[in-house]
Design a protein around this motif. Structure first.
Motif: not given
Length: 306
Positions: A247, A250-252
């Motif tokens: 978290t 972003k987008g991990w």
């Protein structure tokens, strides 16, 4: 990080990965002692075509429908593995490798076709490759929690039967325990924990969440019961840590970070494990050498005294 922790949806996602990790660690112990660790890898890859076909037929990203499709596809893969093993001279591990490659290749092909259709590229099906727990809604979390708790309940309620089935099948057969029934239940819970975890961890890395915690737990104990408990704790801890780290960006994707957390626990277990850790073995070997030298020196002194 603090905003994530206080977010109600994030707390539900954390709870789901915690329970998923515990269920995976528990079932992973069964696969470890059954010597079928590769089976989990094969079935997780075999579930991908079912996910894509379920989405194509339903026209929406409905998790229960996708779980059903993944389960059918994974069970079909398991049936084909057993059929290849029984009908040909091909060994089980070779059959698993074949099914893994063929089903995963089919899944990628179908995924490419679906993503090129109207609205397909917005479906988020790519998250099933590497996992994306943050994309789950509360209804998805409820579904995962219910099924993961069901898996844990099945293992706990029949714990004595599992021990007989894994360690003394002949004695279990003499007691009237059906090996076919236990094999069927084992395959069912294995498929179930795979299909509920592929959205969070992904089909590629789901096998790691089944294998690594159980192997890590083996370095700490020789007791099957304690190994199951430790494996569940390792799996749940990896799920929580991996989800929290994912978290931060972003987008991990969630899956890789959960696996990295599992790998870190494995490294610690490998070095510091109380039963089979490298450090303990080195200390034991050093103590044995000292005792051998002491014994040899005492014997030499006695001989010279004579």
């Amino acid at each position: 990080m603090m905003n994530m922790l206080f977010s109600p949806n994030a707390q539900w996602v954390l709870l789901s990965t915690l329970i998923l990790g515990m269920a995976s660690g528990t079932i992973g112990c069964l696969a470890y002692w059954k010597k079928q660790s590769l089976m989990s890898d094969a079935l997780s890859h075999a579930a991908l075509p079912g996910v894509v076909i379920a989405f194509a037929l339903s026209g929406s990203k409905n998790l229960p429908i996708m779980i059903a499709g993944a389960a059918i596809s994974a069970l079909a893969g398991a049936f084909m593995i057993q059929w290849i093993r029984s009908s040909t001279r091909i060994k089980e591990d070779t059959a698993m490798g074949m099914i893994l490659s063929v089903f995963f290749g089919l899944g990628i092909m179908l995924l490419t076709i679906v993503n090129r259709t109207g609205g397909g590229n917005q479906s988020g099906l790519d998250s099933f490759i590497f996992g994306q727990a943050a994309s789950m809604v509360r209804r998805d979390v409820y579904t995962m929690l219910f099924l993961a708790l069901l898996v844990i309940f099945i293992v706990v309620i029949a714990f004595k039967e599992w021990k007989l089935f894994l360690f003394d099948p002949d004695f279990a057969k003499g007691l009237g325990l059906s090996s076919r029934l236990m094999n069927g239940v084992y395959l069912g819970v294995l498929v179930l924990v795979i299909v509920i975890g592929i959205q969070a961890v992904g089909v590629i890395l789901m096998a790691a969440l089944l294998i690594i915690p159980s192997v890590s737990a083996r370095y700490w104990t020789d007791s099957f019961q304690r190994m199951v408990i430790l494996s569940a704790l390792f799996g749940g801890g990896s799920g929580v840590v991996g989800t929290m780290v994912s978290t931060l960006g972003k987008g991990w994707p969630t899956g890789p970070f959960i696996v990295v957390a599992s790998a870190a626990l494995f490294t610690i277990s490998l070095v510091f494990g109380a039963r089979k850790g490298l450090l303990i073995k080195a200390l034991q070997l050093r103590a044995q050498k000292k005792e051998l030298v002491r014994t040899w020196s005492s014997g030499k002194v006695l001989e010279e005294g004579k």
